[in-house]
Design a protein around this motif. Structure first.
Motif, short mmCIF file in Angstrom:
data_model
loop_
_atom_site.label_atom_id
_atom_site.label_comp_id
_atom_site.label_asym_id
_atom_site.label_seq_id
_atom_site.Cartn_x
_atom_site.Cartn_y
_atom_site.Cartn_z
N PRO A 100 0.77 15.44 3.06
CA PRO A 100 1.28 14.35 2.27
C PRO A 100 1.30 15.08 0.82
N VAL A 101 2.36 14.71 -0.08
CA VAL A 101 2.59 15.12 -1.50
C VAL A 101 1.41 14.19 -2.31
N GLY A 102 0.88 13.11 -1.67
CA GLY A 102 -0.24 12.39 -2.46
C GLY A 102 -0.75 11.32 -1.63
N ILE A 103 -1.73 10.79 -2.05
CA ILE A 103 -2.48 9.70 -1.30
C ILE A 103 -2.72 8.59 -2.56
N ILE A 104 -2.62 7.23 -2.04
CA ILE A 104 -2.73 6.23 -2.86
C ILE A 104 -3.58 4.99 -2.18
N LEU B 249 7.49 9.09 -6.97
CA LEU B 249 7.24 9.27 -5.44
C LEU B 249 5.92 8.60 -4.99
N LEU B 250 5.20 8.51 -6.10
CA LEU B 250 3.68 7.85 -5.59
C LEU B 250 3.85 6.34 -5.71
N ASP B 251 4.41 5.72 -6.54
CA ASP B 251 4.84 4.36 -6.92
C ASP B 251 5.31 3.61 -5.57
N ARG B 252 5.96 4.21 -4.69
CA ARG B 252 6.31 3.75 -3.68
C ARG B 252 5.41 3.20 -2.70
N GLY B 253 4.37 3.65 -2.75
CA GLY B 253 3.32 3.23 -1.73
C GLY B 253 2.06 2.24 -2.51
N ARG B 254 2.52 1.68 -3.83
CA ARG B 254 1.62 1.17 -4.61
C ARG B 254 1.38 -0.32 -3.87
N GLY B 255 2.45 -0.90 -3.57
CA GLY B 255 2.19 -2.44 -3.09
C GLY B 255 1.76 -2.54 -1.82
N LEU B 256 2.04 -1.36 -0.91
CA LEU B 256 1.31 -1.30 0.38
C LEU B 256 -0.19 -0.88 0.32
N HIS C 130 -2.56 -3.78 0.13
CA HIS C 130 -2.58 -4.70 1.48
C HIS C 130 -4.31 -4.20 1.82
N PRO C 131 -4.76 -5.44 2.36
CA PRO C 131 -6.02 -5.59 2.95
C PRO C 131 -6.35 -4.86 4.25
N SER C 132 -5.05 -4.78 5.06
CA SER C 132 -5.09 -4.06 6.21
C SER C 132 -5.36 -2.61 6.29
N TYR C 133 -5.13 -1.96 5.01
CA TYR C 133 -4.87 -0.51 4.98
C TYR C 133 -6.25 0.08 3.99
N GLU C 134 -6.37 1.30 4.48
CA GLU C 134 -7.64 1.93 3.53
C GLU C 134 -6.69 2.71 2.44
N PHE C 135 -5.72 3.64 2.99
CA PHE C 135 -5.04 4.20 2.01
C PHE C 135 -3.68 4.58 2.69
N ILE C 136 -2.82 5.12 1.58
CA ILE C 136 -1.43 5.36 2.02
C ILE C 136 -1.14 6.88 1.80
N GLU C 137 -0.83 7.59 2.60
CA GLU C 137 -0.45 9.06 2.68
C GLU C 137 1.17 9.06 2.12
N ILE C 138 1.57 9.63 1.32
CA ILE C 138 2.88 9.63 0.83
C ILE C 138 3.58 10.92 1.25
N PHE C 139 4.34 10.83 2.00
CA PHE C 139 5.43 11.93 2.26
C PHE C 139 6.91 11.87 1.48
N SER C 140 7.47 13.01 1.61
CA SER C 140 8.79 12.90 0.87
C SER C 140 9.64 12.00 1.47
N ASP C 141 9.50 11.66 2.84
CA ASP C 141 10.39 10.78 3.30
C ASP C 141 9.91 9.66 4.17
N SER C 142 8.48 9.37 4.14
CA SER C 142 7.76 8.44 4.68
C SER C 142 6.69 7.89 4.09
N LEU C 143 6.11 6.96 4.32
CA LEU C 143 4.81 6.54 3.82
C LEU C 143 3.76 6.14 5.38
N ARG C 144 2.69 6.53 5.30
CA ARG C 144 1.60 6.38 6.46
C ARG C 144 0.46 5.67 6.07
#
Length: 158
Positions: free
Chosen positions: A84-88, A121-128, A131-145
């Motif tokens: 991942p390029v980052g984690i949020i 690139l990291l801001d894409r995962g900010r709202g997600l 969300h209380p269901s997720y511990e963290f979001i892995e940011i990839f260039s083409d997706s969020l996990r």
């Protein structure tokens, strides 16, 4: 009279041991890479990523190295450019902080206040990340996990 191409009378005495086998790493791509990135994350990895808040607002280089090592341990078959390029994740340090990020390209951890600008690139995962269901979001260039507490992974393309 025909001569056999393969001599079946001789026995092969070649012994294969781990030291004689040349193991080469096969780079994952396409469907194989996608399948690997959809796999459930280990509890060790999830716990390492959720410890981002325990260090406070500032981090030492050794703390960041431990997090990078946890990522390497979770994805040993991947090349570093496939990480991942980052984690949020949601920040639990309290007001005024909202989320924190681990930027793998710069090896830094930032805590962002509510409404504070983040790298695009990291801001894409900010709202997600909030969300209380997720511990963290892995940011990839083409997706969020999005990763849950038990390691399950949800994929958001785009």
């Amino acid at each position: 009279m025909r001569r056999p191409i393969i001599n079946t009378n001789q026995k092969n005495n070649l012994k294969v041991t781990p030291s004689t086998v040349n193991r080469c790493k096969v780079e994952l791509s396409g469907v194989a890479l996608e399948k690997r990135l959809r796999q459930k994350r280990s509890q060790e990895y999830v716990q390492a990523m959720t410890k981002l808040d325990t260090g406070g607002v500032t981090y030492s280089k050794s703390s960041i190295d431990e997090l990078l090592q946890a990522i390497h341990n979770e994805f040993p078959e991947l090349e570093p450019y496939q990480y991942p390029v980052g984690i949020i994740a949601k920040c639990y340090l309290g007001h005024p902080f909202e989320v924190h990020t681990l930027d793998l390209k710069l090896d830094i951890i930032n805590h962002y206040k509510k409404g504070e600008a983040m790298p695009q690139l990291l801001d894409r995962g900010r709202g997600l990340a909030l969300h209380p269901s997720y511990e963290f979001i892995e940011i990839f260039s083409d997706s969020l996990r999005a990763v849950t507490n038990n390691g399950d992974v949800s994929v958001i393309k785009g």
